[in-house]
Design a protein around this motif. Sequence first.
Motif, mmCIF file in Angstrom:
data_model
loop_
_atom_site.group_PDB
_atom_site.id
_atom_site.type_symbol
_atom_site.label_atom_id
_atom_site.label_comp_id
_atom_site.label_asym_id
_atom_site.label_seq_id
_atom_site.Cartn_x
_atom_site.Cartn_y
_atom_site.Cartn_z
ATOM 1 N N TRP A 136 10.012 -22.161 86.347
ATOM 2 C CA TRP A 136 9.677 -20.814 86.849
ATOM 3 C C TRP A 136 10.450 -19.747 86.052
ATOM 4 O O TRP A 136 9.876 -18.731 85.639
ATOM 5 C CB TRP A 136 10.006 -20.755 88.343
ATOM 6 N N HIS B 158 10.633 -27.743 96.674
ATOM 7 C CA HIS B 158 11.967 -27.658 97.282
ATOM 8 C C HIS B 158 11.946 -28.156 98.722
ATOM 9 O O HIS B 158 12.897 -28.802 99.178
ATOM 10 C CB HIS B 158 12.486 -26.215 97.230
ATOM 11 N N ILE C 61 14.215 -31.071 100.195
ATOM 12 C CA ILE C 61 15.189 -30.832 101.275
ATOM 13 C C ILE C 61 14.943 -31.796 102.436
ATOM 14 O O ILE C 61 15.890 -32.199 103.120
ATOM 15 C CB ILE C 61 15.197 -29.338 101.706
ATOM 16 N N ILE D 108 16.855 -34.795 101.611
ATOM 17 C CA ILE D 108 18.296 -34.588 101.795
ATOM 18 C C ILE D 108 18.693 -34.876 103.251
ATOM 19 O O ILE D 108 19.815 -35.301 103.538
ATOM 20 C CB ILE D 108 18.700 -33.140 101.375
ATOM 21 N N LYS E 64 14.177 -18.210 94.425
ATOM 22 C CA LYS E 64 15.626 -18.068 94.152
ATOM 23 C C LYS E 64 16.441 -18.341 95.420
ATOM 24 O O LYS E 64 17.395 -19.135 95.407
ATOM 25 C CB LYS E 64 15.900 -16.643 93.656
ATOM 26 N N PHE F 6 15.487 -19.878 98.212
ATOM 27 C CA PHE F 6 15.302 -21.253 98.710
ATOM 28 C C PHE F 6 16.090 -22.236 97.846
ATOM 29 O O PHE F 6 16.642 -23.223 98.355
ATOM 30 C CB PHE F 6 13.814 -21.592 98.728
ATOM 31 N N HIS F 7 16.144 -21.957 96.543
ATOM 32 C CA HIS F 7 16.894 -22.837 95.649
ATOM 33 C C HIS F 7 18.387 -22.797 96.000
ATOM 34 O O HIS F 7 19.045 -23.842 96.030
ATOM 35 C CB HIS F 7 16.657 -22.430 94.197
ATOM 36 N N ALA G 255 19.644 -22.075 98.921
ATOM 37 C CA ALA G 255 19.800 -22.788 100.195
ATOM 38 C C ALA G 255 19.784 -24.298 99.954
ATOM 39 O O ALA G 255 20.591 -25.045 100.529
ATOM 40 C CB ALA G 255 18.675 -22.388 101.150
ATOM 41 N N PHE G 256 18.885 -24.736 99.079
ATOM 42 C CA PHE G 256 18.777 -26.164 98.763
ATOM 43 C C PHE G 256 20.060 -26.681 98.111
ATOM 44 O O PHE G 256 20.563 -27.758 98.464
ATOM 45 C CB PHE G 256 17.575 -26.394 97.840
ATOM 46 N N ILE G 257 20.594 -25.911 97.172
ATOM 47 C CA ILE G 257 21.831 -26.327 96.485
ATOM 48 C C ILE G 257 22.988 -26.391 97.488
ATOM 49 O O ILE G 257 23.819 -27.305 97.438
ATOM 50 C CB ILE G 257 22.140 -25.366 95.298
ATOM 51 N N VAL H 284 22.765 -27.012 100.779
ATOM 52 C CA VAL H 284 22.577 -28.204 101.619
ATOM 53 C C VAL H 284 22.921 -29.467 100.827
ATOM 54 O O VAL H 284 23.572 -30.388 101.343
ATOM 55 C CB VAL H 284 21.121 -28.266 102.160
ATOM 56 N N SER H 285 22.512 -29.500 99.554
ATOM 57 C CA SER H 285 22.799 -30.664 98.701
ATOM 58 C C SER H 285 24.296 -30.842 98.497
ATOM 59 O O SER H 285 24.802 -31.971 98.457
ATOM 60 C CB SER H 285 22.110 -30.516 97.338
ATOM 61 N N MET I 78 25.736 -32.293 101.566
ATOM 62 C CA MET I 78 25.357 -33.708 101.618
ATOM 63 C C MET I 78 26.210 -34.535 100.654
ATOM 64 O O MET I 78 26.653 -35.642 100.981
ATOM 65 C CB MET I 78 23.870 -33.845 101.274
ATOM 66 N N LEU J 161 27.563 -29.109 91.643
ATOM 67 C CA LEU J 161 26.538 -28.287 92.307
ATOM 68 C C LEU J 161 27.079 -26.898 92.639
ATOM 69 O O LEU J 161 26.347 -25.902 92.529
ATOM 70 C CB LEU J 161 26.054 -28.988 93.583
ATOM 71 N N TYR K 230 27.160 -25.021 89.380
ATOM 72 C CA TYR K 230 25.780 -24.685 89.015
ATOM 73 C C TYR K 230 25.256 -23.530 89.884
ATOM 74 O O TYR K 230 24.625 -22.603 89.375
ATOM 75 C CB TYR K 230 24.883 -25.923 89.166
ATOM 76 N N PHE L 219 23.897 -20.045 88.586
ATOM 77 C CA PHE L 219 22.506 -19.685 88.893
ATOM 78 C C PHE L 219 22.456 -18.300 89.536
ATOM 79 O O PHE L 219 21.622 -17.460 89.181
ATOM 80 C CB PHE L 219 21.904 -20.745 89.826
#
Lengths: 197, 64
Positions: A80, A181, A185, A188, B4, B6-7, B9-11, B13-14, B17, B47, B50, B54
């Motif tokens: 993207w 995503h 998730i 995850i 951006k 959501f990414h 938020a994903f990072i 949560v990851s 984890m 992460l 990163y 980001f």
Amino acid sequence: MQIPYTVTVRPDTGLYNAKLGIWLFLASEVMLFGGLFSAYILLRSGATSWFVGSEELSVPIGTFNTFVLILSSVTVVMSWASLRMNDLKKYKMYMGLTILLGLVFLVVKVLFEYMPKIEHHHIPSSHNFFAIYFVLTGLHALHVVGGLIVNGYLWGPGSKMWDTDPEQFLNRIEVAGLYWHFVDIIWIFLFPALYLL
Amino acid sequence: MSLKAFHLAFISVSTIMAFGFGAWTLMEDNGNYILYGFLSFFAGVGLIVYGIRFLKKFREVSYL
């Protein structure tokens, strides 16, 4: 017929239509997976005996697949970002990597997890643990397949739109990235719930 | 919410984890997965780095 708000923001929602649409779809997906997670919790809390996930499932394989999906989320964002910088070649490379990582996930899942379990007769009818395991991970795998089909189209024939309507194509990639995503998730949450606890 | 947001938020949560998995391997009685645990801690730190990079790179992109 001209479809409105494919590029410009709709004044009342503050979003272009595809983004509102994908979030409504993802909300319904949250309800679907939420229901199944609830079923898992209820089955587990109501059972007199339950398997320990780390003893029945392969933690190294689950960890590897988790790493693969996290990496695929990074590559889909990079695809993207490449388009935002008008670099179609880089977009194709990153989207291609995303598709490849999704395929790796599925191959590992089927060959190294599902098949050995079926061979050892660890099937949904053998125990509720395997029933919920196959339902949750199978549904998730179907979502990965769906994402791969969409990403494959946007990598191949769908990318012709870049020449005719680059802004709409960029929005399509963002929407596909949001879906990808979401799929990642979900994993995850699935990984610790099924493999570790 | 944009890709951006959501990414990020994903990072996040990851990362949680990754550290959670690392802690789980330390608490495991048999210690079979201790190597995976250390790798997971490193991945968690990676992460975070990163995520910060980001965020800096995409500062001008909207969260909506």
